[in-house]
Design a protein around this motif. Structure first.
Motif, PDB file in Angstrom:
ATOM      1  N   ILE A 394       1.355  -1.502   0.194  1.00 24.98           N
ATOM      2  CA  ILE A 394      -0.365   0.124  -0.139  1.00 24.98           C
ATOM      3  C   ILE A 394       0.834   0.767   0.070  1.00 24.98           C
ATOM      4  CG2 ILE A 394      -1.782   1.547   1.113  1.00 24.98           C
ATOM      5  CD1 ILE A 394      -2.536  -1.881   0.398  1.00 24.98           C
ATOM      6  N   GLY A 395       0.779   2.304  -0.962  1.00 29.06           N
ATOM      7  CA  GLY A 395       1.866   3.018  -1.032  1.00 29.06           C
ATOM      8  C   GLY A 395       0.641   4.288  -1.957  1.00 29.06           C
ATOM      9  N   HIS A 396       0.797   4.691  -2.552  1.00 23.10           N
ATOM     10  CA  HIS A 396      -0.066   6.095  -3.476  1.00 23.10           C
ATOM     11  C   HIS A 396      -1.243   5.466  -2.910  1.00 23.10           C
ATOM     12  CE1 HIS A 396       3.379   8.908  -4.077  1.00 23.10           C
ATOM     13  NE2 HIS A 396       3.854   7.286  -4.476  1.00 23.10           N
ATOM     14  N   PRO A 397      -2.520   6.408  -2.328  1.00 29.56           N
ATOM     15  CA  PRO A 397      -3.794   5.817  -2.288  1.00 29.56           C
ATOM     16  C   PRO A 397      -4.463   5.917  -3.630  1.00 29.56           C
ATOM     17  CG  PRO A 397      -2.528   7.739  -0.856  1.00 29.56           C
ATOM     18  CD  PRO A 397      -1.805   7.557  -1.676  1.00 29.56           C
ATOM     19  N   GLU A 398      -4.230   6.922  -4.424  1.00 28.06           N
ATOM     20  CA  GLU A 398      -5.161   6.302  -5.150  1.00 28.06           C
ATOM     21  C   GLU A 398      -4.472   5.620  -6.303  1.00 28.06           C
ATOM     22  OE1 GLU A 398      -3.860   6.982  -9.107  1.00 28.06           O
ATOM     23  OE2 GLU A 398      -1.991   7.405  -8.789  1.00 28.06           O
ATOM     24  N   GLN A 399      -3.552   4.701  -6.059  1.00 24.87           N
ATOM     25  CA  GLN A 399      -3.349   3.456  -6.825  1.00 24.87           C
ATOM     26  C   GLN A 399      -4.136   1.819  -6.375  1.00 24.87           C
ATOM     27  OE1 GLN A 399      -2.139   1.961  -9.647  1.00 24.87           O
ATOM     28  NE2 GLN A 399      -1.881   4.020 -10.083  1.00 24.87           N
ATOM     29  N   PHE A 400      -4.166   2.059  -4.607  1.00 22.73           N
ATOM     30  CA  PHE A 400      -5.087   0.946  -4.139  1.00 22.73           C
ATOM     31  C   PHE A 400      -6.394   2.047  -4.515  1.00 22.73           C
ATOM     32  CE2 PHE A 400      -6.929  -0.987   0.676  1.00 22.73           C
ATOM     33  CZ  PHE A 400      -6.763  -1.793  -0.149  1.00 22.73           C
ATOM     34  N   ARG A 401      -6.724   2.898  -4.356  1.00 16.57           N
ATOM     35  CA  ARG A 401      -8.251   2.406  -4.567  1.00 16.57           C
ATOM     36  C   ARG A 401      -8.834   2.531  -6.245  1.00 16.57           C
ATOM     37  NH1 ARG A 401      -7.792   7.512  -1.426  1.00 16.57           N
ATOM     38  NH2 ARG A 401      -7.490   9.184  -4.167  1.00 16.57           N
ATOM     39  N   ARG A 402      -7.791   2.632  -7.547  1.00 19.31           N
ATOM     40  CA  ARG A 402      -7.545   2.175  -8.516  1.00 19.31           C
ATOM     41  C   ARG A 402      -8.047   0.340  -8.236  1.00 19.31           C
ATOM     42  NH1 ARG A 402      -5.698   5.770 -13.439  1.00 19.31           N
ATOM     43  NH2 ARG A 402      -7.936   3.434 -14.447  1.00 19.31           N
ATOM     44  N   PHE A 403      -6.505  -0.002  -7.665  1.00 24.89           N
ATOM     45  CA  PHE A 403      -6.455  -1.650  -7.784  1.00 24.89           C
ATOM     46  C   PHE A 403      -7.634  -2.238  -7.519  1.00 24.89           C
ATOM     47  CE2 PHE A 403      -5.884  -5.541  -5.111  1.00 24.89           C
ATOM     48  CZ  PHE A 403      -6.003  -6.744  -6.713  1.00 24.89           C
ATOM     49  N   THR A 404      -8.552  -1.856  -5.699  1.00 25.24           N
ATOM     50  CA  THR A 404     -10.169  -2.525  -5.060  1.00 25.24           C
ATOM     51  C   THR A 404     -11.294  -1.722  -6.193  1.00 25.24           C
ATOM     52  OG1 THR A 404     -10.441  -0.131  -4.278  1.00 25.24           O
ATOM     53  CG2 THR A 404      -8.674  -2.100  -3.127  1.00 25.24           C
ATOM     54  N   GLN A 405     -10.686  -0.371  -6.748  1.00 24.58           N
ATOM     55  CA  GLN A 405     -12.695  -0.025  -7.357  1.00 24.58           C
ATOM     56  C   GLN A 405     -11.930  -1.113  -9.122  1.00 24.58           C
ATOM     57  OE1 GLN A 405     -12.772   3.976  -7.334  1.00 24.58           O
ATOM     58  NE2 GLN A 405     -12.956   3.449  -5.342  1.00 24.58           N
ATOM     59  N   GLU A 406     -11.266  -1.032  -9.837  1.00 21.81           N
ATOM     60  CA  GLU A 406     -11.130  -1.630 -10.754  1.00 21.81           C
ATOM     61  C   GLU A 406     -10.948  -2.848 -11.175  1.00 21.81           C
ATOM     62  OE1 GLU A 406      -8.797   1.540 -13.939  1.00 21.81           O
ATOM     63  OE2 GLU A 406      -9.557   2.356 -11.755  1.00 21.81           O
ATOM     64  N   VAL A 407      -9.665  -3.705 -10.642  1.00 20.06           N
ATOM     65  CA  VAL A 407      -9.290  -4.600 -10.867  1.00 20.06           C
ATOM     66  C   VAL A 407     -10.187  -6.166  -9.784  1.00 20.06           C
ATOM     67  CG1 VAL A 407      -6.988  -5.945  -9.865  1.00 20.06           C
ATOM     68  CG2 VAL A 407      -6.400  -3.921 -11.100  1.00 20.06           C
ATOM     69  N   ILE A 408     -10.163  -6.217  -8.433  1.00 18.86           N
ATOM     70  CA  ILE A 408     -11.284  -7.070  -8.014  1.00 18.86           C
ATOM     71  C   ILE A 408     -12.039  -7.531  -8.613  1.00 18.86           C
ATOM     72  CG2 ILE A 408     -12.186  -7.238  -5.653  1.00 18.86           C
ATOM     73  CD1 ILE A 408      -9.607  -7.160  -4.644  1.00 18.86           C
ATOM     74  N   PRO A 409     -12.715  -6.254  -8.812  1.00 16.00           N
ATOM     75  CA  PRO A 409     -14.207  -6.776  -9.755  1.00 16.00           C
ATOM     76  C   PRO A 409     -13.999  -7.555 -10.987  1.00 16.00           C
ATOM     77  CG  PRO A 409     -14.811  -4.626  -9.596  1.00 16.00           C
ATOM     78  CD  PRO A 409     -12.691  -4.517  -8.995  1.00 16.00           C
ATOM     79  N   LEU A 410     -12.979  -7.988 -11.769  1.00 13.38           N
ATOM     80  CA  LEU A 410     -12.074  -8.251 -12.615  1.00 13.38           C
ATOM     81  C   LEU A 410     -11.719  -9.433 -12.641  1.00 13.38           C
ATOM     82  CD1 LEU A 410     -10.902  -6.030 -14.263  1.00 13.38           C
ATOM     83  CD2 LEU A 410     -12.632  -6.608 -15.427  1.00 13.38           C
ATOM     84  N   LEU A 411     -11.523  -9.689 -11.020  1.00 18.41           N
ATOM     85  CA  LEU A 411     -11.039 -11.052 -10.277  1.00 18.41           C
ATOM     86  C   LEU A 411     -11.846 -11.826 -10.120  1.00 18.41           C
ATOM     87  CD1 LEU A 411      -8.015  -9.866  -8.216  1.00 18.41           C
ATOM     88  CD2 LEU A 411      -7.751 -11.319 -10.238  1.00 18.41           C
ATOM     89  N   GLN A 412     -13.072 -11.456  -9.617  1.00 17.22           N
ATOM     90  CA  GLN A 412     -14.152 -12.144  -9.298  1.00 17.22           C
ATOM     91  C   GLN A 412     -15.044 -12.316 -10.493  1.00 17.22           C
ATOM     92  OE1 GLN A 412     -16.051  -8.526  -7.226  1.00 17.22           O
ATOM     93  NE2 GLN A 412     -15.687  -9.198  -5.612  1.00 17.22           N
ATOM     94  N   ALA A 413     -14.859 -11.912 -11.012  1.00 15.36           N
ATOM     95  CA  ALA A 413     -15.532 -11.920 -12.457  1.00 15.36           C
ATOM     96  C   ALA A 413     -14.971 -13.363 -13.138  1.00 15.36           C
ATOM     97  CB  ALA A 413     -15.411 -11.060 -13.998  1.00 15.36           C
TER      98      ALA A 413
END
Length: 441
Positions: A394-413
């Motif tokens: 966990i480094g730059h806040p905007e990168q963590f937000r992008r991961f949780t909001q954009e990558v997580i749904p794709l991993l679920q799919a």
């Protein structure tokens, strides 16, 4: 849907860990993030909303003026995690405690307390302390040598786990009708007398809903791998390529099997630095930008000595050959890393300046790209059994937000990541069995 599911940890280093001295300059991050409990609570809640398995708190207890910003002022792990325990509901809580400078009874009691406070979500990251200067903070003239550290660690973990089994199930009936609080037949002293520790017991705290905290361990040396295979539930490591990850995965699982353990009950979670952009090239631009702004040669030179027992490299001519004699200062420190650095310098005829620059140069990460690219690569590594999950820096806040909001749904799919928590304890999240109490069920 895959029977196996990717496990995720949030690895926090607040204001900036090794190689990231200038992270705290990001205006989206509190400059005092490493001691800001509100920031930690926010990160933990973001991770829990994204269905992460755990948050992972690293630690060390020796600093110099060249230490990374996070190291200079940070909260003690179990105190911090106790606050997060009452601020979250499902997230696992993993804290680092050294076996070199903690008594087993105290470690067992503190972690068991966190486990009960969190209703079964605690984990212990077992370390032996690579910073040799820690010895001076605990009344010792010298740090334990490498072999002694690992021998102490193995016995330390065994003692702690023995103490966690002091009480059988139903040992405390608390029957108000009969007036019976304790069933003494279900309480057991340890009476341990070993090479490094003597502990009578029993521990004065009962078992949690997950039986005992989950054991994490990091170490790539021969001793480290053996310790992990023998004692750990989860191994924290690093993998530069999918092939390197597969080799490590096979090795530690085979070691566990040779020791009579079920290799599926030993998980491998390497650290991962993830950058998400609008496109793959945009993500690489973000990676390059943060590498430039978070690093500097001057700070890297100060930090360079950490692997060598915080040896002062500023005393050498930067443009002279790398001082191979400095490896002697690493004997009681991070010797595996220091030896690798020294060997690289010798093989490549590096000057000191070149060795420092080589260590701090950008090495493009495996998980950098658009959300689709990152999700696909994570799934590929997972399905190829190069790992069981990721500890995400966990480094730059905007990168963590992008991961949780954009990558997580794709991993679920893709069917490799949960859509909801199936249990409430850390062991349930990780698919780990509750350890059987040696004294009964």
């Amino acid at each position: 849907m895959s029977k196996r599911q990717i496990k995720l940890g949030a690895l926090t280093m607040g204001s900036g860990g090794p190689g990231r001295h200038n992270l705290w300059l990001d205006p989206q991050l509190p400059a005092n993030a490493s001691v800001d409990i509100d920031w930690y609570i926010d990160i933990a809640r973001q991770a829990e909303a994204a269905l992460f398995d755990l948050i992972f708190i690293v630690d060390s207890q020796f600093i110099t003026e060249g230490s990374p910003s996070h190291y200079l002022s940070r909260l003690e792990p179990l105190t911090l995690l106790s606050a997060l325990a009452v601020s979250t509901q499902r997230l696992g809580l993993v804290g680092t405690l050294t076996t070199s400078y903690n008594a087993p009874y105290n470690v067992a009691r503190r972690l068991a307390s966190l486990d009960l406070i969190s209703k079964g979500r605690a984990g212990w990251n077992v370390v032996t302390s690579g910073d040799a200067g820690t010895a001076g903070n605990y009344g010792r003239d010298e740090h334990y040598d490498y072999d002694t550290r690992y021998a102490r660690a193995k016995e330390h973990v065994e003692v702690v786990q023995g103490l966690w089994q002091s009480y059988e199930e139903q040992a405390l009936p608390r029957n108000r009708e009969t007036g019976q609080f304790l069933d003494p037949a279900r309480l057991h002293a340890l009476h341990h007398r070993g090479e490094h520790f003597q502990v009578v017991g029993p521990l004065n705290i009962e078992r949690s809903p997950q039986g005992q905290p989950v054991i994490f361990q990091a170490g790539d040396s021969e001793q480290g791998r053996e310790l992990g295979a023998a004692t750990a539930d989860v191994i924290f490591t690093h993998a530069a390529s999918i092939e390197q990850g597969q080799a490590f995965y096979r090795d530690v699982k085979a070691r566990a099997a040779r020791l009579g353990r079920d290799p599926e009950q030993l998980l491998v979670l390497p650290g991962a630095e993830i950058y998400v952009g609008d496109t793959d090239e945009h993500a690489r631009e973000i990676e390059r930008h943060y590498h430039q702004v978070d690093h500097s040669f001057e700070l890297a030179l100060k930090e360079f000595g950490r692997n060598f027992g915080w040896h002062d490299f500023s005393q050498y001519d930067l443009d002279a050959p790398f001082p191979q004699q400095s490896l002697e200062y690493a004997r009681s420190s991070f010797f595996t890393n220091a030896r690798r650095i020294a060997e690289q310098a010798r093989e490549r005829n590096f000057t000191l300046r070149q060795a420092v620059e080589f260590g701090r140069q950008l090495r493009p990460g495996a998980f950098v790209g658009s959300a689709e690219t990152v999700a696909t690569k994570m799934a590929d590594w997972f399905e190829a059994r190069a790992l069981d999950g990721f500890n995400i820096y966990i480094g730059h806040p905007e990168q963590f937000r992008r991961f949780t909001q954009e990558v997580i749904p794709l991993l679920q799919a893709l069917g490799v990541y949960r859509r909801e928590y199936q249990g409430s304890t850390l062991r349930e999240h990780l698919g780990l069995a509750i350890p059987r109490n040696r004294h009964g069920v």
